[in-house]
Design a protein around this motif. Sequence first.
Motif, PDB file in Angstrom:
ATOM      1  N   ASP A  18       0.860  -1.173   0.000  1.00 51.80           N
ATOM      2  CA  ASP A  18       0.000   0.000   0.000  1.00 51.80           C
ATOM      3  C   ASP A  18       0.902   1.230   0.000  1.00 51.80           C
ATOM      4  O   ASP A  18       1.797   1.343   0.844  1.00 51.80           O
ATOM      5  N   TYR A  20       0.373   4.315   0.824  1.00 49.05           N
ATOM      6  CA  TYR A  20       0.314   5.100   2.062  1.00 49.05           C
ATOM      7  C   TYR A  20       1.184   4.466   3.144  1.00 49.05           C
ATOM      8  O   TYR A  20       1.970   5.147   3.799  1.00 49.05           O
ATOM      9  N   ASP A  21       1.033   3.153   3.321  1.00 43.69           N
ATOM     10  CA  ASP A  21       1.815   2.466   4.352  1.00 43.69           C
ATOM     11  C   ASP A  21       3.313   2.568   4.084  1.00 43.69           C
ATOM     12  O   ASP A  21       4.111   2.745   5.016  1.00 43.69           O
ATOM     13  N   HIS A  23       4.890   4.995   2.398  1.00 44.27           N
ATOM     14  CA  HIS A  23       5.322   6.370   2.685  1.00 44.27           C
ATOM     15  C   HIS A  23       5.364   6.618   4.196  1.00 44.27           C
ATOM     16  O   HIS A  23       6.302   7.239   4.702  1.00 44.27           O
ATOM     17  N   ALA A  24       4.350   6.142   4.904  1.00 43.98           N
ATOM     18  CA  ALA A  24       4.299   6.339   6.354  1.00 43.98           C
ATOM     19  C   ALA A  24       5.493   5.682   7.038  1.00 43.98           C
ATOM     20  O   ALA A  24       6.119   6.279   7.934  1.00 43.98           O
ATOM     21  N   ALA A  66       5.125  11.385  -1.231  1.00 47.27           N
ATOM     22  CA  ALA A  66       3.824  11.130  -0.615  1.00 47.27           C
ATOM     23  C   ALA A  66       2.749  12.002  -1.263  1.00 47.27           C
ATOM     24  O   ALA A  66       1.628  11.538  -1.529  1.00 47.27           O
ATOM     25  N   LYS A  67       3.072  13.263  -1.544  1.00 43.85           N
ATOM     26  CA  LYS A  67       2.112  14.145  -2.216  1.00 43.85           C
ATOM     27  C   LYS A  67       1.758  13.604  -3.599  1.00 43.85           C
ATOM     28  O   LYS A  67       0.592  13.633  -3.996  1.00 43.85           O
ATOM     29  N   SER A  69       1.837  10.472  -4.615  1.00 37.50           N
ATOM     30  CA  SER A  69       0.983   9.293  -4.452  1.00 37.50           C
ATOM     31  C   SER A  69      -0.434   9.700  -4.075  1.00 37.50           C
ATOM     32  O   SER A  69      -1.406   9.133  -4.564  1.00 37.50           O
ATOM     33  N   ARG A  70      -0.545  10.689  -3.189  1.00 41.83           N
ATOM     34  CA  ARG A  70      -1.867  11.191  -2.800  1.00 41.83           C
ATOM     35  C   ARG A  70      -2.611  11.717  -4.024  1.00 41.83           C
ATOM     36  O   ARG A  70      -3.785  11.402  -4.250  1.00 41.83           O
ATOM     37  N   GLU A  73      -3.759   8.908  -6.191  1.00 41.66           N
ATOM     38  CA  GLU A  73      -4.856   8.161  -5.579  1.00 41.66           C
ATOM     39  C   GLU A  73      -6.182   8.918  -5.666  1.00 41.66           C
ATOM     40  O   GLU A  73      -7.235   8.321  -5.857  1.00 41.66           O
ATOM     41  N   LYS A  74      -6.140  10.235  -5.542  1.00 40.05           N
ATOM     42  CA  LYS A  74      -7.382  10.986  -5.545  1.00 40.05           C
ATOM     43  C   LYS A  74      -7.817  11.417  -6.945  1.00 40.05           C
ATOM     44  O   LYS A  74      -8.945  11.876  -7.122  1.00 40.05           O
TER      45      LYS A  74
END
Length: 92
Positions: A18, A20-21, A23-24, A66-67, A69-70, A73-74
């Motif tokens: 994932d 998000y995971d 990047h986190a 991360a930005k 990927s965000r 995703e959106k």
Amino acid sequence: MTMTDTLAPPDHNNPPVDAYDAHAAHIDDLYTEAANWADGEDIANQDQADEVDQLIADFKAAIEAAKASRDDEKKPYAEKVKEIQERYYPLI
């Protein structure tokens, strides 16, 4: 054929990653490293200064990734919202 006769597909034990995971976890690792540097000790030499500079650059790159990927995703949702707005525009 029994259940033990079948071969599992490659990477069957590795679930999809994932974004998000991932990047986190990366940003959390960078934060941990930054916390190690924030112990109150002065930077003693150029090598340490270079390490801190690299850590800052890594943070910036991680945030940008991360930005991105965000945004990826959106994107389908933003396109759908735009489509709905355009459809309703003549009515409103």
